[in-house]
Design an enzyme around this catalytic site. Structure first.
Site, PDB file in Angstrom:
ATOM      1  N   HIS A 176       0.822  -1.214   0.000  1.00  0.00           N
ATOM      2  CA  HIS A 176       0.000   0.000   0.000  1.00  0.00           C
ATOM      3  C   HIS A 176       0.855   1.263   0.000  1.00  0.00           C
ATOM      4  CE1 HIS A 176      -2.677   3.183   1.319  1.00  0.00           C
ATOM      5  NE2 HIS A 176      -3.646   2.451   0.835  1.00  0.00           N
TER       6      HIS A 176
ATOM      7  N   GLU B  65       8.164   5.039  -3.214  1.00  0.00           N
ATOM      8  CA  GLU B  65       8.720   4.579  -4.482  1.00  0.00           C
ATOM      9  C   GLU B  65       9.609   3.369  -4.249  1.00  0.00           C
ATOM     10  OE1 GLU B  65      10.554   8.108  -6.129  1.00  0.00           O
ATOM     11  OE2 GLU B  65       8.669   8.625  -7.070  1.00  0.00           O
TER      12      GLU B  65
ATOM     13  N   LEU C  33      -3.937  -7.317   3.955  1.00  0.00           N
ATOM     14  CA  LEU C  33      -4.597  -8.268   4.857  1.00  0.00           C
ATOM     15  C   LEU C  33      -6.066  -8.466   4.533  1.00  0.00           C
ATOM     16  CD1 LEU C  33      -3.221  -7.376   8.411  1.00  0.00           C
ATOM     17  CD2 LEU C  33      -2.493  -9.206   6.873  1.00  0.00           C
TER      18      LEU C  33
ATOM     19  N   GLY D 238     -10.363  -5.118  -0.334  1.00  0.00           N
ATOM     20  CA  GLY D 238     -10.779  -3.719  -0.341  1.00  0.00           C
ATOM     21  C   GLY D 238     -10.752  -3.261  -1.779  1.00  0.00           C
TER      22      GLY D 238
ATOM     23  N   HIS E 134      -8.553  -1.553  -3.275  1.00  0.00           N
ATOM     24  CA  HIS E 134      -7.231  -1.746  -3.883  1.00  0.00           C
ATOM     25  C   HIS E 134      -7.097  -3.170  -4.414  1.00  0.00           C
ATOM     26  CE1 HIS E 134      -6.081   2.143  -2.655  1.00  0.00           C
ATOM     27  NE2 HIS E 134      -5.844   1.871  -1.393  1.00  0.00           N
TER      28      HIS E 134
END
Lengths: 131, 169
Positions: free
Chosen positions: A15, A55, A80, A83, A85
Site C-alpha cells: 500500500h 517509491e 490483509l 478492499g 485496492h
C-alpha cells in the site's frame, strides 16, 4: 513454443505509507524472503512496488522486473483484507502492465491475508502473549 | 477460561472480513482458545467492545487480543489501548493481554510464497470482487453500492429514474 527459459519475478504490491518507517518491517520480510533458497529457486527476481506515497511505484517495479529479464511476473498483494485496492486498483495496474509488456506473462496471487500461514502466525503471536 | 479476540480495523466494503473471518474459523478449529472472536475498531460489526462482551458472557477470565495488523501504527498503539482501557473498566475481573502485531516474522515470507502459489491469469484477477459482492449487505456506505457490481441494489438506469429497490438497511 520457444526454447527460451522462463525467469519468474515475484512482485510484492504494497500500500505505502506517508510514514516511511511503517514500511521497515515489510522490507525486512522481503529481505528474509530473498535470502531463502526455496524462494530464490522459484523467484530469481523479487521487487517491491507501492500503490501510494512511496517509491518505486508498482509500474516502476514491474518495469524493473522486465529489465532484469523476467518473462513471468507473479504479483502478490501485501494486504490483509479485501478492499477496493485488492478488488480493483491492483488488477487495473496489472492490466496496464500487460498492455505495456505484451510478451511478459502476468499472474496475480492471493493477497497475503488469505494465507493460512498467517493463521499460524496469529496463533504464535497469541501464545507468546499468553505465556 | 482463555479467549482470543482478533482486533481488526473494519471496512465499509461488504465482504471485507473474509480473510480475518477465515483466520478466526481456523483458530477455533485448532481449539487452543475456548472462544475466538473478531472485534473491529471501525465500520464493521461486531465492534471490539461487543466482542469483549461476547467472551465475557461466555465466561472468559483472560482475553488475549491479537492485532490483525501488519504494522504497529496508530491503530495499534493509540486506538487499541483506548479500547482496552474501556474494556478493563467494564470487566475489572478479566485479565487482558495484548499480542504483537504481525510486523516481521518468517511467517509473513511463508504467506507471500503461499499466496504466490495460487497465482492466476487475468480472467481471475477480479475474483475477490466477485466474492465481496457475494456477501453484499446492501449498505449505502459500501463503495460497490448501486454500482454495476452491486448484486442487490441496481445502479440508476440510464433514464435517471431512481431505482425502486433502494433502501437504507
Amino acid at each position: 513454443m520457444t526454447a527460451t527459459p522462463s525467469t519468474t519475478a515475484l512482485l510484492v504490491m504494497v500500500h505505502g505509507s506517508p510514514r516511511p518507517v511503517a514500511n521497515e518491517d515489510m522490507f525486512r520480510v522481503v529481505d528474509d524472503l530473498r535470502a531463502r533458497p526455496d524462494a530464490q529457486a522459484r523467484f530469481p527476481i523479487v521487487e517491491v512496488g507501492f500503490m501510494e506515497c512511496n517509491e518505486p511505484t508498482i509500474p516502476e517495479a514491474i518495469d524493473r522486473c522486465v529489465r532484469s529479464g523476467a518473462t513471468r511476473v507473479v504479483a502478490v498483494p501485501y494486504f490483509l483484507h479485501t478492499g477496493t485496492h485488492v478488488c480493483d486498483d491492483l488488477p487495473t495496474l496489472l492490466e496496464e502492465a500487460q498492455a505495456r509488456h505484451p510478451d511478459v506473462e502476468f499472474l496475480l496471487g492471493d493477497y497475503i491475508g488469505l494465507s493460512p500461514r498467517l493463521t499460524d502466525l496469529l496463533a504464535a503471536r497469541a501464545h507468546a502473549a499468553a505465556r | 477460561m482463555d479467549a482470543l479476540i482478533l482486533f481488526s480495523h473494519g471496512s465499509v466494503l461488504c465482504g471485507a472480513g473474509e480473510a480475518v473471518d477465515a483466520h478466526a474459523e481456523r483458530l477455533r478449529a485448532r481449539g487452543d482458545f475456548a472462544r475466538v472472536e473478531v472485534g473491529y475498531l471501525n465500520y464493521s460489526e461486531p465492534r471490539f467492545l461487543d466482542a469483549v462482551a461476547t467472551v465475557a458472557q461466555a465466561g472468559a477470565t483472560r482475553v488475549v487480543v491479537a492485532p490483525y495488523f501488519l504494522v504497529a501504527g496508530y491503530f495499534v498503539q493509540v486506538d487499541l489501548p483506548r479500547c482496552l482501557a474501556e474494556a478493563r473498566e467494564r470487566y475489572p475481573d478479566i485479565e487482558f493481554v495484548v499480542a504483537d502485531a504481525l510486523r516481521r516474522d518468517a511467517g509473513l515470507a511463508d504467506a507471500l510464497l503461499d499466496a504466490a502459489q495460487r497465482a492466476r491469469p487475468a480472467e481471475h484477477w477480479r475474483d475477490p470482487l466477485a466474492r465481496a459482492t457475494a456477501s453484499c449487505g446492501a449498505r449505502p456506505e459500501c463503495p460497490l453500492y448501486a454500482t454495476p457490481a452491486c448484486p442487490r441494489v441496481p445502479s440508476p438506469p440510464l433514464d435517471g429514474r431512481v431505482p425502486a429497490t433502494v433502501n437504507a438497511e
